[in-house]
Design an enzyme around this catalytic site. Structure first.
Site, PDB file in Angstrom:
ATOM      1  N   ALA A  10       0.931  -1.336   0.129  1.00 55.08           N
ATOM      2  CA  ALA A  10      -0.097   0.046   0.134  1.00 55.08           C
ATOM      3  C   ALA A  10       0.889   1.042  -0.013  1.00 55.08           C
ATOM      4  O   ALA A  10       0.344   2.174  -0.393  1.00 55.08           O
ATOM      5  CB  ALA A  10      -0.827   0.109   1.161  1.00 55.08           C
ATOM      6  N   SER A 135       1.826  -8.102 -14.602  1.00 55.33           N
ATOM      7  CA  SER A 135       2.612  -7.310 -15.348  1.00 55.33           C
ATOM      8  C   SER A 135       2.431  -7.644 -16.715  1.00 55.33           C
ATOM      9  O   SER A 135       2.338  -8.803 -17.140  1.00 55.33           O
ATOM     10  CB  SER A 135       4.167  -7.229 -15.076  1.00 55.33           C
ATOM     11  OG  SER A 135       4.987  -6.522 -15.933  1.00 55.33           O
ATOM     12  N   TYR A 148      11.892 -11.293 -13.650  1.00 53.49           N
ATOM     13  CA  TYR A 148      10.469 -10.579 -13.008  1.00 53.49           C
ATOM     14  C   TYR A 148       9.296 -11.275 -14.053  1.00 53.49           C
ATOM     15  O   TYR A 148       8.265 -11.403 -13.614  1.00 53.49           O
ATOM     16  CB  TYR A 148      10.750  -9.202 -13.184  1.00 53.49           C
ATOM     17  CG  TYR A 148       9.560  -8.220 -13.050  1.00 53.49           C
ATOM     18  CD1 TYR A 148       9.233  -7.948 -11.897  1.00 53.49           C
ATOM     19  CD2 TYR A 148       8.886  -7.797 -14.083  1.00 53.49           C
ATOM     20  CE1 TYR A 148       8.076  -7.049 -11.630  1.00 53.49           C
ATOM     21  CE2 TYR A 148       7.987  -6.930 -13.880  1.00 53.49           C
ATOM     22  CZ  TYR A 148       7.394  -6.740 -12.599  1.00 53.49           C
ATOM     23  OH  TYR A 148       6.311  -5.710 -12.352  1.00 53.49           O
TER      24      TYR A 148
END
Length: 240
Positions: A10, A135, A148
């Site tokens: 957050a 992503s 990633y």
């Protein structure tokens, strides 16, 4: 009845935008963060105008202890929004084992463990929602971001498979796959490199964190009640 959502990461750009968007909709917020205490304090101040409960939880999701700490501080819950993530840029052959382990832990083990342990609480509701922020590179892969891309692709496989197990329990799970978003994750690139990336994007610019959080908000709402196991691309046409 009060609705509670866990937002991991957050303190980051997308996480913060998501917290503000959901607070506007009346969600009570578990706000997870790790190191960025200043950003979380600023976020809490920004959220004070909204009449919602705010529960900050500090935990390092690259460790078993941190994951357990987060799980043990979640009580009633209606939704999970997993935004946490780290990036690494460089040739795969040069990627340290420590980075590989941390990538796997934060992007895959942590969300799977959190969802597994919180599932009984989610299933107490008539409907519950889970959103993972993946992503564009989980969809198509990127040179020099192999690790990633791999863990982000694994997130998408998890969403597709898990959605089929829990749909009849009233639990929906989807993923959002952003392209280039104007957050601190782009700090590794020079201004010239950023301009080159923008030229490759059909819309001609980076996404704002709000454009991602709006998609997350949609997936947590009843407006998406017949959507599960899906990947929504927020990439400006960069990958179709």
């Amino acid at each position: 009845m009060k609705k509670y959502v866990l937002i991991t990461g957050a303190s980051g750009g997308i996480g913060k935008a998501t917290a503000i968007e959901l607070a506007k909709k009346g969600w009570n917020l578990y706000l997870h963060y790790n190191q960025n205490t200043v950003a979380v304090k600023q976020l809490l101040n920004e959220l004070t105008p909204y009449d919602v409960e705010l529960i900050p939880i500090q935990a390092d999701l690259s460790t078993d202890e941190g994951i357990e700490k987060l799980i043990n501080n979640i009580f009633h819950i209606n939704a999970i929004c997993y935004v946490s993530g780290i990036s690494h840029y460089g040739l795969f052959i040069d990627t340290p084992d420590e980075i590989l382990n941390k990538m796997w832990k934060i992007h895959m083990y942590a969300p799977m463990k959190i969802i597994k342990e919180l599932l009984p609480k989610l299933m107490r509701n008539s409907t519950s929602q889970i959103v993972l922020v993946s992503s564009i590179w989980g969809q198509t892969g990127a040179s020099c971001e192999v690790a990633y891309s791999t863990v982000k692709g694994a997130q998408l496989a998890f969403v597709k498979a898990f959605s089929k197990e829990v749909a009849r329990n009233g639990v929906r799970i989807n993923a959002v796959a952003p392209g280039a978003v104007d957050t601190n994750m782009l700090a590794m690139f020079s201004q010239e490199e950023k301009l080159e990336i923008e030229e490759d994007i059909p819309i001609g610019r980076f996404a704002s964190p709000n454009e991602v959080s709006n998609t997350i908000s949609f997936l947590l709402s009843e407006k998406s009640s017949y959507i599960t196991g899906q990947v929504l691309s927020v990439n400006g046409g960069w990958y179709t």
